[in-house]
Design a protein around this motif. Structure first.
Motif, PDB file in Angstrom:
ATOM      1  N   ARG A  22       6.275  -7.273  18.590  1.00  0.00           N
ATOM      2  CA  ARG A  22       6.745  -6.968  17.155  1.00  0.00           C
ATOM      3  C   ARG A  22       8.355  -7.277  17.345  1.00  0.00           C
ATOM      4  N   ILE A  23       9.076  -7.705  16.442  1.00  0.00           N
ATOM      5  CA  ILE A  23      10.294  -8.257  16.235  1.00  0.00           C
ATOM      6  C   ILE A  23      10.922  -7.306  15.244  1.00  0.00           C
ATOM      7  N   PHE A  24      12.070  -6.606  15.592  1.00  0.00           N
ATOM      8  CA  PHE A  24      12.980  -5.907  14.471  1.00  0.00           C
ATOM      9  C   PHE A  24      14.507  -6.622  14.803  1.00  0.00           C
ATOM     10  N   ARG A  25      14.721  -6.898  13.606  1.00  0.00           N
ATOM     11  CA  ARG A  25      16.296  -7.727  13.953  1.00  0.00           C
ATOM     12  C   ARG A  25      17.277  -6.937  12.781  1.00  0.00           C
ATOM     13  N   GLY A  26      18.414  -7.145  13.459  1.00  0.00           N
ATOM     14  CA  GLY A  26      19.608  -6.467  12.631  1.00  0.00           C
ATOM     15  C   GLY A  26      19.524  -5.048  12.260  1.00  0.00           C
ATOM     16  N   ILE A  27      19.227  -4.326  13.202  1.00  0.00           N
ATOM     17  CA  ILE A  27      19.003  -2.665  13.181  1.00  0.00           C
ATOM     18  C   ILE A  27      20.572  -2.374  13.287  1.00  0.00           C
ATOM     19  N   PRO A  28      21.401  -1.585  12.391  1.00  0.00           N
ATOM     20  CA  PRO A  28      22.724  -1.008  12.517  1.00  0.00           C
ATOM     21  C   PRO A  28      22.511   0.051  13.496  1.00  0.00           C
TER      22      PRO A  28
ATOM     23  N   THR B 117      28.663 -25.080  22.245  1.00  0.00           N
ATOM     24  CA  THR B 117      28.717 -24.886  20.888  1.00  0.00           C
ATOM     25  C   THR B 117      27.083 -24.851  19.928  1.00  0.00           C
ATOM     26  N   ASN B 118      27.275 -23.600  19.236  1.00  0.00           N
ATOM     27  CA  ASN B 118      26.128 -23.445  18.576  1.00  0.00           C
ATOM     28  C   ASN B 118      26.754 -22.734  17.152  1.00  0.00           C
ATOM     29  N   PRO B 119      26.723 -23.608  15.959  1.00  0.00           N
ATOM     30  CA  PRO B 119      27.227 -22.962  14.806  1.00  0.00           C
ATOM     31  C   PRO B 119      26.736 -21.788  14.364  1.00  0.00           C
ATOM     32  N   LEU B 120      27.664 -21.195  13.728  1.00  0.00           N
ATOM     33  CA  LEU B 120      27.238 -19.770  13.117  1.00  0.00           C
ATOM     34  C   LEU B 120      27.027 -19.770  11.775  1.00  0.00           C
ATOM     35  N   ASP B 121      26.061 -19.105  11.365  1.00  0.00           N
ATOM     36  CA  ASP B 121      25.877 -19.030   9.845  1.00  0.00           C
ATOM     37  C   ASP B 121      26.996 -18.137   9.292  1.00  0.00           C
ATOM     38  N   LYS B 122      27.254 -16.884   9.889  1.00  0.00           N
ATOM     39  CA  LYS B 122      27.993 -16.144   9.417  1.00  0.00           C
ATOM     40  C   LYS B 122      28.555 -15.055  10.183  1.00  0.00           C
ATOM     41  N   VAL B 123      29.754 -14.623   9.945  1.00  0.00           N
ATOM     42  CA  VAL B 123      30.570 -13.715  10.856  1.00  0.00           C
ATOM     43  C   VAL B 123      31.130 -12.449   9.999  1.00  0.00           C
ATOM     44  N   SER B 124      31.162 -11.461  10.382  1.00  0.00           N
ATOM     45  CA  SER B 124      31.350 -10.080   9.502  1.00  0.00           C
ATOM     46  C   SER B 124      31.987  -9.153  10.428  1.00  0.00           C
ATOM     47  N   GLU B 125      32.754  -8.227   9.992  1.00  0.00           N
ATOM     48  CA  GLU B 125      33.184  -7.014  10.787  1.00  0.00           C
ATOM     49  C   GLU B 125      32.167  -6.091  10.644  1.00  0.00           C
ATOM     50  N   ASP B 126      31.098  -6.257   9.831  1.00  0.00           N
ATOM     51  CA  ASP B 126      29.877  -5.491   9.570  1.00  0.00           C
ATOM     52  C   ASP B 126      28.790  -5.968  10.303  1.00  0.00           C
ATOM     53  N   CYS B 127      28.882  -5.869  11.745  1.00  0.00           N
ATOM     54  CA  CYS B 127      28.458  -6.756  12.734  1.00  0.00           C
ATOM     55  C   CYS B 127      27.557  -5.925  13.954  1.00  0.00           C
ATOM     56  N   LEU B 128      27.740  -4.472  13.953  1.00  0.00           N
ATOM     57  CA  LEU B 128      27.215  -3.635  15.159  1.00  0.00           C
ATOM     58  C   LEU B 128      25.894  -3.475  14.689  1.00  0.00           C
ATOM     59  N   THR B 129      25.132  -4.598  14.915  1.00  0.00           N
ATOM     60  CA  THR B 129      23.559  -4.240  14.974  1.00  0.00           C
ATOM     61  C   THR B 129      22.941  -4.781  16.312  1.00  0.00           C
ATOM     62  N   LEU B 130      21.582  -4.232  16.290  1.00  0.00           N
ATOM     63  CA  LEU B 130      20.601  -4.803  17.748  1.00  0.00           C
ATOM     64  C   LEU B 130      19.522  -5.347  17.124  1.00  0.00           C
ATOM     65  N   ASN B 131      18.867  -5.976  18.037  1.00  0.00           N
ATOM     66  CA  ASN B 131      17.526  -6.531  17.864  1.00  0.00           C
ATOM     67  C   ASN B 131      16.586  -6.254  19.004  1.00  0.00           C
ATOM     68  N   ILE B 132      15.331  -6.246  18.527  1.00  0.00           N
ATOM     69  CA  ILE B 132      14.580  -5.461  19.510  1.00  0.00           C
ATOM     70  C   ILE B 132      13.127  -6.275  19.527  1.00  0.00           C
ATOM     71  N   TRP B 133      12.653  -6.638  20.780  1.00  0.00           N
ATOM     72  CA  TRP B 133      11.261  -7.276  20.710  1.00  0.00           C
ATOM     73  C   TRP B 133      10.268  -6.313  21.567  1.00  0.00           C
ATOM     74  N   ALA B 134       9.125  -6.169  21.125  1.00  0.00           N
ATOM     75  CA  ALA B 134       8.457  -5.039  21.734  1.00  0.00           C
ATOM     76  C   ALA B 134       7.016  -5.572  21.692  1.00  0.00           C
ATOM     77  N   PRO B 135       6.072  -5.719  22.938  1.00  0.00           N
ATOM     78  CA  PRO B 135       4.730  -6.187  22.970  1.00  0.00           C
ATOM     79  C   PRO B 135       3.995  -5.056  21.922  1.00  0.00           C
ATOM     80  N   GLU B 136       3.041  -5.583  21.293  1.00  0.00           N
ATOM     81  CA  GLU B 136       2.051  -4.778  20.567  1.00  0.00           C
ATOM     82  C   GLU B 136       1.288  -3.884  21.542  1.00  0.00           C
ATOM     83  N   GLY B 137       1.451  -2.393  20.906  1.00  0.00           N
ATOM     84  CA  GLY B 137       1.047  -1.395  21.850  1.00  0.00           C
ATOM     85  C   GLY B 137       1.817  -0.928  23.126  1.00  0.00           C
TER      86      GLY B 137
END
Length: 543
Positions: A42-48, A93-113
């Protein structure tokens, strides 16, 4: 008949088609989020985890994000924090799509169950100037699934937006301090994990803070900061560097105070006061400050960071947690900017070393001889920055009764060798994460062969085991012993290979040099090594 056949075919297709994974939804204290499910993860992206630090919140400690109503989509990564854009192609080098000051987010990867699983919090590198949590190499899916743990990656403010100190900012602060905003962001993310990760199946009592390069420096800052104590229970520092850190109001160790550096850069970018600086476009300010020589570091302010890292470790005041730390044999091969100009010949090299290292010169030249100046200079800078730090971590944790595990990554492969990049800086990351096929566009391509797959499986498993229990183990692989009195370490070349006494004499030389620079009081350490070292006079208590 045709209609009947069509209906039958449609029904068969519905039965035969694989069932689409239902979007996972988690009701956490911060709010309810909907992610995506992929291959049992289960993947949850961009959580502030904090409010956007814009406008009047620019250069303020992070404020927790308000709880949201309804179900928040967490299917797309948040933007990277503001940073200079890469103009030249290079392995990082890995080009960025977008930068912002509104950036304080985190991402979570969790095995099912998932339930009560260890939590691995990854802090990206990039010299505190660049980088982002969703870099493809940091994809936590394989680590979460194979390691049976929760993987979290975080953003934090970078460059001048993350680390500026200034008298006007200190005057605004109830504590009378400024700087360290990026570090405070990391602390805020760890607090968010403490409050929320159980809802995703993680154990808030079993959190590992991990990072590479500037991310590993951040781990050291977290280990030293009173405000991070209790927020994590193990630490992983890949290619960390225990450098001299500016102090808030005093010029010390050859560095201007952090506030003085802030005043200087304010004038350089043409801002009359703090209000004008806050009104400047974030990207323009960041690029201009970087171009004009502003270097982001932590600040010794007496509150967030109380003293130099070396002093914290000397006193045994760092976090009482197990540590896994190490470095790569070819660190500087991909970082030639860290090398000083080479002397013209062997005689000039030896003359420079003897003039600077005095009674330590013979010792130095045995470790870094003049027969191959290029290789000796690569090794000198590597060891003064990364090798010395890794051993200091292992020795320091052992001294306070904590387990410490030291490694050397020495694995090479043809595409890296073609460019002289054997075991280069950050080369271990895709092996740890199991992301060999997800490296940046110009990264030397990792072979899809038995040796590299097995090495990656072993490293991922050791790292996951350490996050789970504080002891790195991998089935079918050698036992990785704590550093201890025998000075144990694990070498990663084509396969894991345990050893003792890594690079004999290396740590003692650089510890002696750092001791003398600290005693002099007017010199930073680590960066000014080898042929550009200041003269190292003997000092009481130093070798």
């Amino acid at each position: 008949m045709r209609k009947l056949l069509g209906a039958a075919l449609a029904a068969w297709m519905l039965i035969a088609a694989p069932a689409r994974a239902e979007a996972p939804v988690v009701a956490a204290p911060a709010g309810t989020v909907e992610g995506v499910a992929q291959n049992g993860v289960r993947i949850f992206r961009g959580i502030p985890f904090a409010a956007p630090p814009v406008g009047p919140l620019r250069w303020k400690p992070p404020v927790a994000a308000a709880k949201w109503d309804g179900v928040r989509k967490a299917t797309a990564f948040g933007p990277a924090c503001v940073q200079p854009r890469n103009r030249n192609a290079g392995i990082y080098t890995n080009p960025l799509d977008k930068v912002s000051e509104d950036c304080l987010t985190l991402n979570i990867w969790a095995p099912e169950g998932a339930k009560d699983l260890p939590v691995f919090v990854w802090i990206h590198g990039g010299a505190l100037v660049a980088g982002y949590s969703h870099e493809s190499m940091y994809d936590g899916a394989r680590m979460a699934a194979r390691g049976n743990m929760i993987v979290v990656s975080i953003n934090y403010r970078l460059g001048i937006l993350g680390y500026l100190a200034h008298p006007e900012l200190s005057a605004e602060s109830p504590d009378g301090i400024s700087g360290n905003y990026g570090l405070l962001d990391q602390i805020a993310a760890l607090k968010w994990v403490q409050r929320n990760i159980a809802a995703f199946g993680g154990d808030p009592g079993n959190v590992t803070a991990a990072g590479e390069s500037a991310g590993a420096l951040s781990v050291l800052y977290l280990m030293a900061s009173p405000r991070a104590q209790g927020l994590f229970h193990k630490a992983i520092a890949q290619s960390a560097y225990m450098i001299t850190t500016p102090e808030l109001k005093q010029d010390r160790h050859g560095l201007p105070s952090a506030e003085a550096a802030g005043m200087q850069i304010m004038g350089v970018v043409g801002a009359a006061d703090l209000a004008a600086l806050r009104a400047m476009d974030a990207e323009r300010l960041t690029v201009e400050a970087a171009t004009k020589g502003y270097g982001p570091w932590g600040t010794i302010d007496g509150k967030v960071l109380t003293r130099q890292l070396v002093e914290t470790w000397d006193r045994g005041e760092q976090a009482k947690v197990p540590v896994l730390a190490g470095f790569n044999s070819g660190e500087i091969r991909s970082l030639p900017v860290l090398l000083p100009p080479a002397p013209a010949n062997a005689a000039a090299y030896e003359e420079a070393i003897r003039a600077r290292y005095a009674d330590l010169a013979d010792y130095f030249l045995r470790l870094y001889p003049s027969g191959n100046i290029k290789e000796s200079m690569l090794a000198t800078t590597r060891d003064a920055l990364y090798g010395w730090t890794s051993m200091r971590l292992a020795i320091g944790q052992t001294a306070i009764g904590q387990s410490a595990y030291l490694y050397l990554f020495d694995h090479g492969y043809p595409a890296a060798a073609q460019y002289g990049l054997h075991a280069f800086h950050a080369a271990e990351i895709p092996y740890v994460f199991g992301t060999a096929t997800q490296t940046p566009p110009y990264w030397p391509k990792i072979p899809d062969g038995v040796v590299d797959r097995r090495l990656s499986d072993a490293m991922l498993t050791y790292w996951a085991s350490f996050a789970r229990t504080g002891s790195p183990k991998a089935e079918g692989q050698p036992d990785w012993q704590p550093y201890g009195k025998a000075a144990n370490y694990m070498g990663f070349a084509n396969k894991p290979q345990p050893g003792t006494r890594l690079m004999p004499g290396m740590f003692a030389l650089h510890e002696a040099a750092v001791c003398r620079r600290r005693a002099a009081g007017d010199q930073p350490w680590n960066w000014n090594t080898g042929v550009i070292s200041p003269v190292l006079n003997k000092a009481t208590g130093c070798r």
